[in-house]
Design an enzyme around this catalytic site. Sequence first.
Site, short mmCIF file in Angstrom:
data_model
loop_
_atom_site.label_atom_id
_atom_site.label_comp_id
_atom_site.label_asym_id
_atom_site.label_seq_id
_atom_site.Cartn_x
_atom_site.Cartn_y
_atom_site.Cartn_z
N LYS A 22 0.83 -1.21 0.00
CA LYS A 22 0.00 0.00 0.00
C LYS A 22 0.87 1.26 0.00
CE LYS A 22 -1.67 1.61 4.04
NZ LYS A 22 -1.42 3.00 4.40
N ASN A 23 1.87 1.29 0.87
CA ASN A 23 2.63 2.53 1.05
C ASN A 23 3.62 2.80 -0.08
OD1 ASN A 23 1.15 3.05 3.26
ND2 ASN A 23 2.74 2.58 4.76
N CYS A 126 -4.74 13.29 13.16
CA CYS A 126 -4.77 11.86 12.84
C CYS A 126 -4.69 11.10 14.15
CB CYS A 126 -3.59 11.54 11.95
SG CYS A 126 -3.27 9.81 11.79
N ARG A 131 1.21 14.75 13.39
CA ARG A 131 1.62 14.58 12.00
C ARG A 131 1.58 15.87 11.18
NH1 ARG A 131 -0.84 9.13 9.65
NH2 ARG A 131 1.10 9.08 8.51
N ASP A 316 5.04 0.69 11.89
CA ASP A 316 3.83 0.06 11.37
C ASP A 316 3.69 -1.41 11.78
OD1 ASP A 316 3.18 2.44 10.19
OD2 ASP A 316 3.71 1.85 8.15
N ARG A 408 -8.59 -0.51 4.80
CA ARG A 408 -7.70 0.50 4.19
C ARG A 408 -6.36 -0.14 3.79
NH1 ARG A 408 -6.62 5.46 7.62
NH2 ARG A 408 -5.39 5.75 5.74
C1 EPZ Z 1 4.47 7.05 6.29
O1 EPZ Z 1 3.73 8.12 6.84
C2 EPZ Z 1 3.53 5.86 6.21
N1 EPZ Z 1 2.39 6.20 5.36
C3 EPZ Z 1 3.06 5.48 7.61
O2 EPZ Z 1 2.26 4.33 7.51
C4 EPZ Z 1 4.28 5.16 8.48
O3 EPZ Z 1 3.85 4.89 9.79
C5 EPZ Z 1 5.23 6.35 8.47
O4 EPZ Z 1 5.59 6.71 7.10
C6 EPZ Z 1 6.54 6.07 9.22
O5 EPZ Z 1 7.16 4.96 8.67
C7 EPZ Z 1 2.45 5.98 4.06
O6 EPZ Z 1 3.48 5.60 3.51
C8 EPZ Z 1 1.21 6.22 3.26
P1 EPZ Z 1 6.60 10.37 8.25
P2 EPZ Z 1 4.32 9.59 6.79
O7 EPZ Z 1 6.53 11.66 7.54
O8 EPZ Z 1 5.16 9.74 5.59
C9 EPZ Z 1 7.11 13.77 11.59
C10 EPZ Z 1 0.32 3.00 7.84
O9 EPZ Z 1 -0.19 2.47 8.86
N2 EPZ Z 1 6.88 14.75 10.54
O10 EPZ Z 1 7.74 9.45 7.93
O11 EPZ Z 1 3.18 10.51 6.97
C11 EPZ Z 1 5.86 12.91 11.87
O12 EPZ Z 1 4.96 13.59 12.72
C12 EPZ Z 1 0.86 4.44 7.88
O13 EPZ Z 1 0.40 2.44 6.73
C13 EPZ Z 1 7.00 16.11 10.84
O14 EPZ Z 1 7.26 16.49 11.98
O15 EPZ Z 1 5.24 9.59 8.09
C14 EPZ Z 1 6.46 11.67 12.47
O16 EPZ Z 1 6.74 11.89 13.83
C15 EPZ Z 1 0.56 5.15 9.15
N3 EPZ Z 1 6.79 17.01 9.83
C16 EPZ Z 1 7.78 11.53 11.70
O17 EPZ Z 1 8.05 12.82 11.14
C17 EPZ Z 1 6.50 16.62 8.56
O18 EPZ Z 1 6.33 17.50 7.69
C18 EPZ Z 1 7.78 10.50 10.59
O19 EPZ Z 1 6.60 10.65 9.81
C19 EPZ Z 1 6.40 15.25 8.27
C20 EPZ Z 1 6.60 14.33 9.27
#
Ligand code: EPZ
Length: 429
Positions: A22-23, A126, A131, A316, A408
């Site tokens: 999915k991701n 969320c 996030r 995840d 999902r």
């Molecule tokens: C991706 O989300 C995945 N989603 C998530 O999977 C996964 O948990 C996550 O990466 C971490 O591996 C998809 O790929 C669709 P991040 P993403 O930006 O990209 C902070 C699932 O269950 N951050 O890597 O949104 C954030 O708050 C989902 O399939 C900022 O502070 O995650 C977090 O603490 C849930 N500012 C950290 O970085 C930003 O602009 C990592 O989040 C962006 C992120």
Amino acid sequence: MDKIRIVGGNALHGTIPISGAKNAALPLMIASLLTEEKLVLENVPRLADVALLQRILGNHGVDITTNGKRTGDDPNAGQTLEIDARVIVDTTAPYDLVSRMRASFWVLGPLVARMGVARVSLPGGCAIGTRPVDFHLDALRALGADIDIDGGYVLAKAPKGLKGARIVFPKVSVGATHTALMAAALADGESVIENAAREPEVADLADCLVKMGARISGAGNATIHVQGVPHLRGARHSVLPDRIETGTYAMATAMAGGDVLLAGARPDLLESALDILRAAGVEVEATNEGIRVRRNGAGILPVEVSTAPYPGFPTDLQAQLMALMTKAKGRSRITETIFENRFMHVQELARLGAKIHLDGDTATIEGAERLTGAPVMATDLRASVSLVIAGLAAEGETLVQRVYHLDRGFERLEAKLSRCGAEIERISG
Ligand code: EPZ
């Protein structure tokens, strides 16, 4: 609303086919916005999030056709999407669509890179944490976009196109790395992305972009170089197997006991999780067809784990591992370092008899001899499946409500598990 009913106690024996990730599928579909030519994606999982992204892209004017199912088709085969973004009729992604799936925010980068303008709703809160999207916006600003936030929308403008730049992320972010990669691919000049996410889904996106004519090197490492090109072309790409689905069924097998082949899984995509399973006393073996997971008779050993960006243990899979540790012989400790509120499954696991103590970002799990079935509530995608895993080992009936979370991200979950002997069914209504 549909529910999943599980009667625990059956070991799992057989084969579980692993779907496309999915991701990876979501950013790959979004990458179609970068080209006027057709992008063909194979092995796309049939999931609610994929269907929702089809609608979101459709709103921008993207045509997507998919092969229908035919008699005699393997029901587990992924779908092929032919995605045609020749004409973008609308550069706005509205709140009512973006608020339903955070990843849809990622249309911002490709739209501003190709069209010079994009207006995308902020994704909002969320269940698993605040996030924010600041890293995405800073990356686009570095590439020369003007960014305004007004009325809950991000307005990004770069009428003369984006310019290559050095982008240094303060913290690893999968989504912001996707945004930077897609935007830099069409920018004028060279970009260097530092502290980039090394997740396999980032490398898969980069592979597809390269097939589309992008000049990218280093994806999968912390530093990625992108030499921008004026246009990208169409391509054909197959989505890599889902490492989170793989890890989930590996943990389900460890929990229920038995012997299962995870067909099509790639062990190199989840070494940290497989190492943890081995430390927990589970037999894990890479085979030509995938990964074979076995636990026969031996109990589950406790482990200590912290989630971390790839190649660390994935957030995840945190909830699924916690479900498994509720039956371990002793005390386990799991620390969540990526999201501040990703422990919503704890109170639901407790309803099945799990003994878990939460202290800040760390959960201490006292392995219990028995879990007993109960009605439980799914709160997010991975939390929901952790309840299914616990239900497989609980005595009696577990009813998982709010199954739409599972739909999902897990394709045909109850079919895949019941084929291996689990007593699991979907109750509609
Ligand atoms: C991706 O989300 C995945 N989603 C998530 O999977 C996964 O948990 C996550 O990466 C971490 O591996 C998809 O790929 C669709 P991040 P993403 O930006 O990209 C902070 C699932 O269950 N951050 O890597 O949104 C954030 O708050 C989902 O399939 C900022 O502070 O995650 C977090 O603490 C849930 N500012 C950290 O970085 C930003 O602009 C990592 O989040 C962006 C992120």
